[in-house]
Structure formats: C-alpha cells, structure tokens
Motif scaffolding. Sequence first.
Motif, PDB file in Angstrom:
ATOM      1  N   ALA A 363       0.827  -1.201   0.000  1.00  0.00           N
ATOM      2  CA  ALA A 363       0.000   0.000   0.000  1.00  0.00           C
ATOM      3  C   ALA A 363       0.863   1.254   0.000  1.00  0.00           C
ATOM      4  O   ALA A 363       1.984   1.250   0.513  1.00  0.00           O
ATOM      5  N   GLU A 364       0.295   2.327  -0.590  1.00  0.00           N
ATOM      6  CA  GLU A 364       0.988   3.617  -0.628  1.00  0.00           C
ATOM      7  C   GLU A 364       0.543   4.535   0.498  1.00  0.00           C
ATOM      8  O   GLU A 364       1.298   5.423   0.904  1.00  0.00           O
ATOM      9  N   THR A 365      -0.687   4.325   0.984  1.00  0.00           N
ATOM     10  CA  THR A 365      -1.224   5.197   2.029  1.00  0.00           C
ATOM     11  C   THR A 365      -1.600   4.388   3.255  1.00  0.00           C
ATOM     12  O   THR A 365      -1.813   3.164   3.181  1.00  0.00           O
ATOM     13  N   LEU A 366      -1.703   5.076   4.374  1.00  0.00           N
ATOM     14  CA  LEU A 366      -2.089   4.411   5.616  1.00  0.00           C
ATOM     15  C   LEU A 366      -3.509   3.867   5.530  1.00  0.00           C
ATOM     16  O   LEU A 366      -3.794   2.787   6.058  1.00  0.00           O
ATOM     17  N   ALA A 367      -4.389   4.579   4.840  1.00  0.00           N
ATOM     18  CA  ALA A 367      -5.773   4.118   4.711  1.00  0.00           C
ATOM     19  C   ALA A 367      -5.825   2.792   3.947  1.00  0.00           C
ATOM     20  O   ALA A 367      -6.535   1.854   4.339  1.00  0.00           O
ATOM     21  N   GLU A 368      -5.068   2.716   2.858  1.00  0.00           N
ATOM     22  CA  GLU A 368      -5.013   1.464   2.100  1.00  0.00           C
ATOM     23  C   GLU A 368      -4.421   0.339   2.954  1.00  0.00           C
ATOM     24  O   GLU A 368      -4.902  -0.808   2.915  1.00  0.00           O
ATOM     25  N   HIS A 369      -3.389   0.690   3.704  1.00  0.00           N
ATOM     26  CA  HIS A 369      -2.732  -0.307   4.550  1.00  0.00           C
ATOM     27  C   HIS A 369      -3.692  -0.827   5.613  1.00  0.00           C
ATOM     28  O   HIS A 369      -3.759  -2.042   5.855  1.00  0.00           O
ATOM     29  N   ASN A 370      -4.434   0.081   6.249  1.00  0.00           N
ATOM     30  CA  ASN A 370      -5.380  -0.345   7.289  1.00  0.00           C
ATOM     31  C   ASN A 370      -6.440  -1.273   6.719  1.00  0.00           C
ATOM     32  O   ASN A 370      -6.882  -2.229   7.377  1.00  0.00           O
ATOM     33  N   SER A 371      -6.846  -1.017   5.483  1.00  0.00           N
ATOM     34  CA  SER A 371      -7.818  -1.896   4.819  1.00  0.00           C
ATOM     35  C   SER A 371      -7.218  -3.279   4.592  1.00  0.00           C
ATOM     36  O   SER A 371      -7.885  -4.306   4.817  1.00  0.00           O
ATOM     37  N   VAL A 375      -8.292  -7.080   6.258  1.00  0.00           N
ATOM     38  CA  VAL A 375      -8.483  -8.327   5.502  1.00  0.00           C
ATOM     39  C   VAL A 375      -7.643  -9.439   6.110  1.00  0.00           C
ATOM     40  O   VAL A 375      -8.109 -10.578   6.289  1.00  0.00           O
ATOM     41  N   TRP A 376      -6.407  -9.121   6.476  1.00  0.00           N
ATOM     42  CA  TRP A 376      -5.515 -10.119   7.050  1.00  0.00           C
ATOM     43  C   TRP A 376      -6.025 -10.590   8.413  1.00  0.00           C
ATOM     44  O   TRP A 376      -5.990 -11.786   8.713  1.00  0.00           O
ATOM     45  N   ARG A 377      -6.534  -9.663   9.234  1.00  0.00           N
ATOM     46  CA  ARG A 377      -7.071 -10.051  10.541  1.00  0.00           C
ATOM     47  C   ARG A 377      -8.268 -10.991  10.383  1.00  0.00           C
ATOM     48  O   ARG A 377      -8.449 -11.936  11.165  1.00  0.00           O
ATOM     49  N   LYS A 378      -9.074 -10.744   9.373  1.00  0.00           N
ATOM     50  CA  LYS A 378     -10.221 -11.625   9.120  1.00  0.00           C
ATOM     51  C   LYS A 378      -9.745 -13.021   8.742  1.00  0.00           C
ATOM     52  O   LYS A 378     -10.299 -14.037   9.200  1.00  0.00           O
ATOM     53  N   ILE A 379      -8.706 -13.089   7.900  1.00  0.00           N
ATOM     54  CA  ILE A 379      -8.145 -14.391   7.504  1.00  0.00           C
ATOM     55  C   ILE A 379      -7.598 -15.122   8.724  1.00  0.00           C
ATOM     56  O   ILE A 379      -7.815 -16.336   8.895  1.00  0.00           O
ATOM     57  N   GLU A 380      -6.883 -14.387   9.581  1.00  0.00           N
ATOM     58  CA  GLU A 380      -6.348 -14.988  10.807  1.00  0.00           C
ATOM     59  C   GLU A 380      -7.461 -15.552  11.682  1.00  0.00           C
ATOM     60  O   GLU A 380      -7.351 -16.660  12.225  1.00  0.00           O
TER      61      GLU A 380
END
Length: 388
Positions: A363-371, A375-380
């Motif tokens: 990601a280039e921005t913090l907002a994109e990164h948080n999104s 997704v990763w937390r949901k997978i976990e």
Amino acid sequence: MWRHLASNTITFLIVGLAGAAGVIAWGVNAYSDEGPLEAAICLRVEPGTNMRSVSARLEEQGAIGSASVFRIGAEYSEKAGQLKAGSHLIPERSSMSRIVDIVTRGGASTCGTEILYKIGVNAVLAEVRELDPATSNYTELAEFDPTAESVKIPAEYQSMRARADTRYRISMAEGVTSWQVVNALNALDTLEGDVEEIPAEGSLAPDSYEIAPGTQVGAVLDRMAAAQAAILAEAWENRAGDLPLETPEEALILASIVEKETGVGAERPQVASVFVNRLRQGMRLQTDPTVIYGITEGEGVLGRGLRQSELRAETPWNTYVINGLPPTPIANPGRAAIEAALNPATTDYVFFVADGTGGHAFAETLAEHNSNVAVWRKIEAERAAAQN
C-alpha cells in the motif's frame, strides 16, 4: 602356373586388405555411433577394477554392443589405463566413445549416493539420498538431525560414509544466521576442526557447497565468506542510482531484512522498495524480524509470536524504536535479496502486510494499509476458528 598362383595370391591379399579395412571402418563407426542403452544407468567402478571387467558389465547391461570394440577404442585413445573409481552416470544412447570419456574423466561421482547436509532456518538435517539415473531424481534413504542430542545415526548413513564414491554437499538456506551455520558445521562428523568464533552476520553466502571428508570447518566458512564478498561486490557495482545506502555493508543489512520479510522470491524487489522509500522519507522501518534478532541475536529461533513489550523494547536492532538501519545484518541474505536491495522495484509503497497466500499486500497510504490489515485479521480469525 607360377604366374597364375601369384595372381591368386595378390587377389587374396587385396580382398583381405579390403576386408580388414571394412572391419576397421565398422569398428570406428560402432565406437562413435549412438549406443543401444534405452535408459540411463549408474555404473559403479570399484577401486582396482580394469577396463575388461567394466566393458563386460556394460555389455551385459545393454549399454554397448561390443565389449571388444569398447576395449580397443579405449586402448587406441590411450585411456584404457585411466579408469577412475566412482559412480558414473551413463546417459541413454551414449556412444562407446562418450562412455570411455565418462569413466576416465575423474572428479566427483555423478550418480549413486549423496549425503546432503541441509542448514535451514528452523532445522538442520542430514539426508542420505540415491539418484535414480532413469529420472535424475533423488530417493531419500534416511534422514536425521546431526545437531540433536543423543541422535540415533541411521545404518544407511554409516554404510554410505564407508563408501569411497559417496558425494557430500552442504546446502545453506537463505536467511540462516552465522551462529546457526557454525553450530551446524561443528556438528558434522564429515568435517574436522570446530570453530568457536562466529563470522560477521550476513558475511556467508547461502548456496550449495561440495565437500570432502576431513575438510576443515574453517575452510568451508572461508569459501562461504569469499562467495558472499564476490556477490556483494558485483551487486554494488551494478546498483541503481540515488539509493539511500552509503556502503556495501548497509546494502547487506537491508538485504538481510528483505530476506527475512518474504519467502516469495518474486516480491523481493517490492519489499525492498518499501524499505528504500521509508529510508528516503525518514520513516522508521518497523519490521518484526529486526525485533526478533534483537531478542535472539541470531542464536536460534524465537519460536513464538512477539509481545507488545518486545516491540517497544530498546535494542540496537529494534526498528520500531531506532531510526534507519540496524547496526548489522540480521541474517545471511542470498544473491536475490542482495540484488533486490540494490535494485528495488520503482514504487511508492511504504506499507505491506501478509495477504494470506504467503505473500504480501502493498500500500501507498495508511488508509489502504489499514484496509489490507483488516483483511488479514479476518483471515487470521477464520483460520483460528477452523482449528478449534
């Protein structure tokens, strides 16, 4: 009458010479033409074996059409006395000429049994393997951890160690620390001369190294260090312009971080670009592998997740706390990671997180990164629920 007799004699001589010439021509062709072998074989030549017995075995196994022609050809090429003991891979359809070259060339055995010592990030293994000449694939005969206490040595390992034609190799994985390498090498009964001093972190090249029984541990480490120095020098010479790296040593530090952050070779340049962009912008690198190294200092594997207190703890390597690069590499990076650090992808990425496939979402921005993190937390969470 005498004239008639002389004429017949000359005729017989001419016919005889022509016949001999034909036989010679046939023999030359038979020696150099494609052979009858339908599938590759492994020919083991014991010490003291002569060319006669080898040619007989080759004829029995269908590798050659004539043992006599094979021996004559070896004699004519002055190689009959150069037979080398060992295990030789004879490819399908090999000519007699090629087979003579193979069994007299010398060097390492090209087939048969191999003992491979694998130095990995999480384990050290000694594997006894045998090559199937028909498929060129190895079949594992035995496996054990040579560094384990009270380890039971497999009988296959002992028997293969006694064979003169067994091949020995050390395979060092990317991302292994120098302490792990020395600890593993000191445990190998094939090597001699334990080493106490640990080479500088990052200074050893992950690769495959062929060794001989009785080789000194220090000599193996010297080969690894020389290889890494050459790789780093070449990559530094061919580096991209305008990098926030002042020295080859800094490049090696960054490469070690890239190595520990991803196991997906194709994304190393992207991972490197994230850290290069952060360095350019004065952002902290904030990478977990540096925190782990600050805890273990390369001596073994942490074996658990990081605690919040550890992420905040001050160590020379904790890039959540320090600015810029840590003082040393955190592992021994491979060539691909070094080249990625010195020729990163051109991106604006400053964040990345695991994507659930073994790779990362950038990601280039913090907002994109948080999104991406959500997704990763949901997978976990889904994986944890599936295990319960």
